[in-house]
Design an enzyme around this catalytic site. Structure first.
Site, PDB file in Angstrom:
ATOM      1  N   ASN A  97      22.246 113.078  62.039  1.00  0.00           N
ATOM      2  CA  ASN A  97      22.009 112.495  63.357  1.00  0.00           C
ATOM      3  C   ASN A  97      22.108 113.636  64.355  1.00  0.00           C
ATOM      4  O   ASN A  97      23.201 114.117  64.654  1.00  0.00           O
ATOM      5  CB  ASN A  97      23.024 111.403  63.692  1.00  0.00           C
ATOM      6  CG  ASN A  97      22.786 110.871  65.102  1.00  0.00           C
ATOM      7  OD1 ASN A  97      21.874 111.325  65.801  1.00  0.00           O
ATOM      8  ND2 ASN A  97      23.608 109.941  65.524  1.00  0.00           N
TER       9      ASN A  97
ATOM     10  N   HIS B 234      19.895 128.635  79.469  1.00  0.00           N
ATOM     11  CA  HIS B 234      18.453 128.709  79.178  1.00  0.00           C
ATOM     12  C   HIS B 234      17.595 128.343  80.395  1.00  0.00           C
ATOM     13  O   HIS B 234      18.110 127.965  81.436  1.00  0.00           O
ATOM     14  CB  HIS B 234      18.148 127.854  77.949  1.00  0.00           C
ATOM     15  CG  HIS B 234      18.810 128.424  76.722  1.00  0.00           C
ATOM     16  ND1 HIS B 234      18.141 129.140  75.771  1.00  0.00           N
ATOM     17  CD2 HIS B 234      20.110 128.417  76.334  1.00  0.00           C
ATOM     18  CE1 HIS B 234      18.999 129.558  74.852  1.00  0.00           C
ATOM     19  NE2 HIS B 234      20.198 129.116  75.168  1.00  0.00           N
TER      20      HIS B 234
ATOM     21  N   SER C 280      20.441 124.875  68.320  1.00  0.00           N
ATOM     22  CA  SER C 280      20.836 125.130  66.927  1.00  0.00           C
ATOM     23  C   SER C 280      20.444 123.945  66.049  1.00  0.00           C
ATOM     24  O   SER C 280      19.980 124.115  64.915  1.00  0.00           O
ATOM     25  CB  SER C 280      22.347 125.343  66.840  1.00  0.00           C
ATOM     26  OG  SER C 280      22.740 126.387  67.694  1.00  0.00           O
TER      27      SER C 280
HETATM   28  C1  LIG Z   1      17.404 132.550  70.215  1.00  0.00           C
HETATM   29  C2  LIG Z   1      18.386 131.410  70.197  1.00  0.00           C
HETATM   30  N1  LIG Z   1      18.253 130.457  69.277  1.00  0.00           N
HETATM   31  C3  LIG Z   1      19.093 129.410  69.212  1.00  0.00           C
HETATM   32  C4  LIG Z   1      20.105 129.261  70.122  1.00  0.00           C
HETATM   33  C5  LIG Z   1      21.031 128.085  70.003  1.00  0.00           C
HETATM   34  O1  LIG Z   1      20.910 127.185  71.067  1.00  0.00           O
HETATM   35  P1  LIG Z   1      22.105 126.157  71.382  1.00  0.00           P
HETATM   36  O2  LIG Z   1      23.177 126.926  72.070  1.00  0.00           O
HETATM   37  O3  LIG Z   1      21.480 125.123  72.250  1.00  0.00           O
HETATM   38  O4  LIG Z   1      22.565 125.610  70.088  1.00  0.00           O
HETATM   39  C6  LIG Z   1      20.289 130.232  71.102  1.00  0.00           C
HETATM   40  C7  LIG Z   1      21.395 130.084  72.065  1.00  0.00           C
HETATM   41  O5  LIG Z   1      21.524 130.755  73.059  1.00  0.00           O
HETATM   42  C8  LIG Z   1      19.396 131.333  71.152  1.00  0.00           C
HETATM   43  O6  LIG Z   1      19.536 132.301  72.073  1.00  0.00           O
END
Ligand SMILES: Cc1ncc(COP(=O)(O)O)c(C=O)c1O
Length: 435
Positions: free
Chosen positions: A288, A220, A87
Site C-alpha cells: 500500500n 523538490h 522512494s
Molecule cells: C533522485 C532522487 N530519487 C528519489 C528520491 C526519494 O524521494 P522521497 O524523499 O520522496 O522518497 C530523492 C529524494 O530526494 C531523489 O533525490
C-alpha cells in the site's frame, strides 16, 4: 452549493496566512539562512490544505485523481499514480516490472539493472529489494551524469533494465540511453525526482522511459509534504502499477466505489470460488503506497505555480554560474549538451590543486548561513548498506569517488532571491581570494 461557514473559515485562513507571513523578511547577509532547499508555500497552499481537511478528505479520492490527471497532462504522460514518496514511486516502478503478467518480459531474480554509483539510495534500493542485481557505472564531473558509452559497456546478457536519476535536475543523455535500452530489449526507468520541467533535445525528461518517477518532498520542485508519483504512457504497465500500489488487488474500482466493471461477483480467479468478491482478489504481491487527498490538495495548489518555480530555479542557477565563472579552484557545473535543465541545485567540485579542500569551503559557507549539501550518498558502493550485496561494477568509479570527497551543492530554489545569490557569489569569491 457554497457553504457560507466554510467560505468564512477559508477567508480566515487566508487572513491568518497573511498575518503569519506578512511579506518577504528583509535579507540580512550572514544571518538569514540561505537554505539548500525548501518549499515555497503561499496562502493558496494553506487554504487548499485546510479546505481538504474541512471536507474530511482523509483518504485517497477525487482530489488525488485530479492531481494525477493534471500532472500527467502537464508532463505529457497518459497515466500518473500518486504514491506516498518518491522512494515508493521508485519501488513501485521496479516491482511492476516483476509482474508475471509481463511473461518473459518480466524482471526475474538475478537479472541485472544498470544504474549509477553516485546518487540517491532509493534509486538503487528497489533493485536489491526485488532480488535484482545493480550494475554500477561512473559519472562525469561537471554534468554529474553517466554517459551512453558507460551504460553500453555495462550491458550483459542478464541486463533487463536501466534505472537512472537526472542528477540535480541535469538530464542524463536520455535519448541515447533510451535508444540503447530499445536496442537491447531493456526497460528504461527515469528517476525524474529532481528534474521536473527539464528537457533533453527539447523533450521533457520523464517521457523517454517506459516508467518515470517524481518526488514531492519539500526539497523538490513541487511539494505535498511527503509524496511521489509514477508516470507512464504504457497503459498495461500503468494498470499493473496500480495493482502493486493498492495492496496487489486485481480490482480497479477506487476505494469506496463498487462494481464499476459490472463483474464484481462474476469472475473466477486463482482457485477461488466462482463469484468471489473481486474487490478482494489479489493478483500481485503488492504494497500500500497510496497517499491522501489532503496531501494531494497541496500538490494541486502547488502545481499552478510550477512554471514560476522552474523559472526561478533556472534564474538563480544562471546568476550563480555567471557570477562564479572563472573562479580558480572550483569546477563549476555544466548542463548536459542538448539539455535545458530545471535545476535542483548548483553543484561544485573543489579541484585537487585548489589550495583548499571541500571542508574549508563548506565550513566557510555554513558559517555565513549558506547551507550546503553533498551529492546525496556520493559513491553508494562505499556505504555499509551496499558492501557485500549482490552487485557488479563496470569500469572505475573514480569520478563517483571525487563526488564523495570533493563535491557539494548549494540551493537555487524559488525561496532564494537575487540578493541572496549575490551574497553567495561574494562569499565564494572572498573565500577563494583569501587562499
Ligand atoms: C533522485 C532522487 N530519487 C528519489 C528520491 C526519494 O524521494 P522521497 O524523499 O520522496 O522518497 C530523492 C529524494 O530526494 C531523489 O533525490
Amino acid at each position: 452549493m457554497v457553504d457560507p461557514a466554510r467560505s468564512r473559515l477559508l477567508e480566515q485562513v487566508r487572513a491568518y496566512h497573511h498575518a503569519q507571513v506578512p511579506g518577504p523578511a528583509p535579507f540580512v547577509p550572514g544571518q538569514t539562512p540561505i537554505l539548500s532547499s525548501g518549499a515555497t508555500l503561499d496562502a493558496d497552499d494553506r487554504q487548499a490544505l485546510v479546505a481538504a481537511a474541512l471536507d474530511l478528505r482523509i483518504a485517497s479520492g477525487g482530489i488525488t485523481a485530479k492531481f494525477e490527471s493534471s500532472v500527467a497532462r502537464i508532463l505529457k504522460r497518459r497515466k500518473a499514480l500518486l504514491t506516498n514518496s518518491g522512494s515508493s514511486a521508485n519501488l513501485l516502478a521496479l516491482s511492476t516490472l516483476t509482474s508475471t503478467e509481463l511473461g518473459d518480459q518480466r524482471l526475474q531474480p538475478g537479472d541485472e539493472v544498470i544504474t549509477v554509483a553516485a546518487g540517491f539510495p532509493t534509486t538503487v534500493n528497489p533493485i536489491l529489494q526485488n532480488g535484482l542485481v545493480p550494475v554500477f557505472v561512473d559519472i562525469e564531473l561537471g554534468t554529474y551524469n553517466t554517459t551512453a558509452e558507460r551504460v553500453e559497456e555495462a550491458i550483459s546478457p542478464r541486463t533487463r533494465a536501466i534505472m537512472i536519476a537526472h542528477t540535480l535536475g541535469n538530464p542524463f543523455p536520455v535519448a541515447e540511453i533510451a535508444e540503447l535500452a530499445a536496442r537491447h530489449g531493456c526497460y528504461l526507468i527515469e528517476d525524474n525526482c529532481d528534474a521536473v520541467g527539464s528537457t533533453y533535445n527539447g523533450r521533457l525528461t520523464g517521457t523517454f522511459g517506459r516508467l518515470s518517477t517524481l518526488s514531492f518532498y519539500p526539497a523538490h520542485h513541487l511539494t505535498m509534504g511527503e509524496g511521489g508519483m509514477l508516470l507512464s504512457s504504457d497503459l498495461k504497465l500503468a494498470k499493473l502499477a496500480k495493482t502493486f500500489r493498492d495492496w496487489g488487488r486485481d480490482c480497479w474500482c477506487e476505494p469506496g466505489e463498487d462494481d464499476r466493471c459490472l463483474k464484481r461477483f462474476e469472475l473466477q480467479l486463482g482457485t477461488l470460488p466462482a463469484g468471489y468478491d473481486h474487490k478482494y482478489v489479489f493478483s500481485e504481491v503488492g504494497y500500500n503506497l497510496k497517499s491522501s487527498d489532503i496531501q494531494a490538495a497541496l500538490g494541486l495548489s502547488q502545481l499552478a505555480k510550477l512554471p514560476d518555480f522552474i523559472e526561478a530555479r533556472k534564474r538563480n542557477w544562471r546568476q550563480l554560474r555567471a557570477g562564479l565563472d572563472g573562479l580558480p579552484g572550483l569546477l563549476l557545473p555544466e548542463a548536459t549538451p542538448g539539455s535545458d535543465p530545471s535545476w535542483f541545485g548548483f553543484i561544485i567540485t573543489v579541484l585537487p590543486d585548489a589550495g583548499f579542500d571541500v571542508s574549508d569551503v563548506v565550513s566557510c559557507l555554513e558559517r555565513r548561513n549558506i547551507r550546503t549539501r553533498r551529492l546525496f550518498a556520493g559513491n553508494l558502493t562505499r556505504h555499509p548498506a551496499y558492501i557485500g550485496r549482490p552487485q557488479r561494477i563496470v569500469g572505475s568509479l573514480a569520478n563517483s569517488d571525487v563526488a564523495t570527497e570533493r563535491t557539494f551543492w548549494i540551493g537555487v530554489h524559488p525561496g532564494i532571491t537575487t540578493e541572496m545569490v549575490e551574497y553567495v557569489i561574494g562569499t565564494l569569491k572572498e573565500f577563494v581570494a583569501s587562499h
